[in-house]
Design an enzyme around this catalytic site. Sequence first.
Site, mmCIF file in Angstrom:
data_model
loop_
_atom_site.group_PDB
_atom_site.id
_atom_site.type_symbol
_atom_site.label_atom_id
_atom_site.label_comp_id
_atom_site.label_asym_id
_atom_site.label_seq_id
_atom_site.Cartn_x
_atom_site.Cartn_y
_atom_site.Cartn_z
ATOM 1 N N SER A 9 0.832 -1.200 0.000
ATOM 2 C CA SER A 9 0.000 0.000 0.000
ATOM 3 C C SER A 9 0.866 1.249 0.000
ATOM 4 C CB SER A 9 -0.927 0.019 1.218
ATOM 5 O OG SER A 9 -1.643 1.237 1.233
ATOM 6 N N HIS A 34 -1.264 -1.205 -4.189
ATOM 7 C CA HIS A 34 -2.536 -0.781 -3.585
ATOM 8 C C HIS A 34 -2.526 0.731 -3.388
ATOM 9 C CE1 HIS A 34 -6.210 -1.523 -1.199
ATOM 10 N NE2 HIS A 34 -5.752 -0.615 -0.354
ATOM 11 N N ASP A 36 -4.721 4.026 -2.066
ATOM 12 C CA ASP A 36 -5.834 4.447 -1.198
ATOM 13 C C ASP A 36 -6.258 5.876 -1.498
ATOM 14 O OD1 ASP A 36 -6.188 2.162 0.577
ATOM 15 O OD2 ASP A 36 -4.189 2.635 1.344
ATOM 16 N N MET A 38 -8.754 8.866 -0.437
ATOM 17 C CA MET A 38 -9.573 9.293 0.709
ATOM 18 C C MET A 38 -10.032 10.735 0.507
ATOM 19 S SD MET A 38 -7.126 7.914 3.751
ATOM 20 C CE MET A 38 -6.472 6.246 3.744
ATOM 21 N N HIS A 67 -8.397 1.643 -4.137
ATOM 22 C CA HIS A 67 -9.379 1.494 -3.055
ATOM 23 C C HIS A 67 -9.971 2.865 -2.778
ATOM 24 C CE1 HIS A 67 -9.803 0.529 1.578
ATOM 25 N NE2 HIS A 67 -10.975 0.682 0.991
ATOM 26 N N MET A 69 -12.048 5.298 -0.839
ATOM 27 C CA MET A 69 -12.725 5.578 0.434
ATOM 28 C C MET A 69 -13.345 6.950 0.313
ATOM 29 S SD MET A 69 -9.773 3.991 2.853
ATOM 30 C CE MET A 69 -8.646 3.945 1.477
ATOM 31 N N MET A 138 -12.035 -4.951 5.252
ATOM 32 C CA MET A 138 -11.200 -4.058 6.062
ATOM 33 C C MET A 138 -10.964 -4.691 7.429
ATOM 34 S SD MET A 138 -10.495 -1.625 4.071
ATOM 35 C CE MET A 138 -9.469 -0.797 5.304
ATOM 36 N N ASP A 176 -7.210 -5.838 4.150
ATOM 37 C CA ASP A 176 -6.572 -4.530 4.162
ATOM 38 C C ASP A 176 -6.580 -3.937 5.570
ATOM 39 O OD1 ASP A 176 -5.493 -2.112 3.464
ATOM 40 O OD2 ASP A 176 -7.237 -1.403 2.344
HETATM 41 C C1 DX5 Z 1 -6.470 2.089 5.452
HETATM 42 C C2 DX5 Z 1 -6.032 1.780 4.047
HETATM 43 C C3 DX5 Z 1 -4.989 0.742 3.985
HETATM 44 C C4 DX5 Z 1 -3.659 1.144 4.599
HETATM 45 C C5 DX5 Z 1 -3.040 -0.094 5.176
HETATM 46 O O1 DX5 Z 1 -7.536 2.971 5.397
HETATM 47 O O2 DX5 Z 1 -7.139 1.310 3.291
HETATM 48 O O3 DX5 Z 1 -4.763 0.301 2.647
HETATM 49 O O4 DX5 Z 1 -2.788 1.733 3.679
HETATM 50 O O5 DX5 Z 1 -1.920 0.251 5.884
HETATM 51 P P1 DX5 Z 1 -1.263 -0.735 6.961
HETATM 52 O O6 DX5 Z 1 -0.870 -1.969 6.230
HETATM 53 O O7 DX5 Z 1 -0.110 0.053 7.486
HETATM 54 O O8 DX5 Z 1 -2.314 -1.018 8.010
HETATM 55 ZN ZN ZN Z 2 -6.711 0.327 1.310
#
Ligand code: DX5
Ligand code: ZN
Length: 224
Positions: A9, A34, A36, A38, A67, A69, A138, A176
């Site tokens: 990620s 991956h 993210d 947000m 991903h 969010m 999650m 994740d």
């Molecule tokens: C959290 C993200 C994850 C995050 C995971 O909201 O969706 O993808 O990057 O990070 P680690 O592996 O450090 O928990």
């Molecule tokens: Zn994620």
Amino acid sequence: MGHHLIAPSVLAADFGNLKSEIEMVNGTDADWLHVDVMDGMFVPNISFGPDIIATMKKYSIKPLDVHLMIEQPDRYIQAIRAAGADNISVHLEACTHLHRTIQLIKSTGANAGVALNPHTPVTFLSDILEDLDLVIIMSVNPGFGAQKFIYHTLNKIKELKEMIITKNLSTRIEIDGGVGLQNAESILQAGADVLVAGNSVFKAENPQLAIYALKNLGISGLYA
Ligand code: DX5
Ligand code: ZN
């Protein structure tokens, strides 16, 4: 262990050196990158959008596993795909018309996924599972890296795996949040196919070795 996939990620990468961080991942047998996204609404944090993803795409030889969010993800699916996303996952909790959103993702040519918050039962997927390439379970509350793995997640993986087998589907289960060498084997044993790893990779002393160890679990003596 079987043929599970590893998706580092990029949220945990050093953003000041994004290019070299991505090139580091290119030099491993990681399967996906991956990514993210947000929006400060669906989750409290804000990360990055299509322009940064397009920059990542320029340097990554790994497929981008995006991903989302974000609230009302339909607004951004075309732009995220145009930026280079290979997989696009939306949160069930953010979609009133989830079926329509999934068809929209598929119409762009991307693989379609749904992500579930820790409190959302996997049974909520029973009438959409056939349409999904991917489910992200999650194992932390989304929004931040470096959180603690919620162990109840293992039950959700097992339950979802049974649903997938019963329906004779090939939907992948991705986990994740809080994943590392300390829990990866039990996550895979529960039935997961894809491990997302942020901090356990990018903050490791040797990130390439951390990816190698996650990919080659069960081969003893390799762990850093
Ligand atoms: C959290 C993200 C994850 C995050 C995971 O909201 O969706 O993808 O990057 O990070 P680690 O592996 O450090 O928990
Ligand atoms: Zn994620």
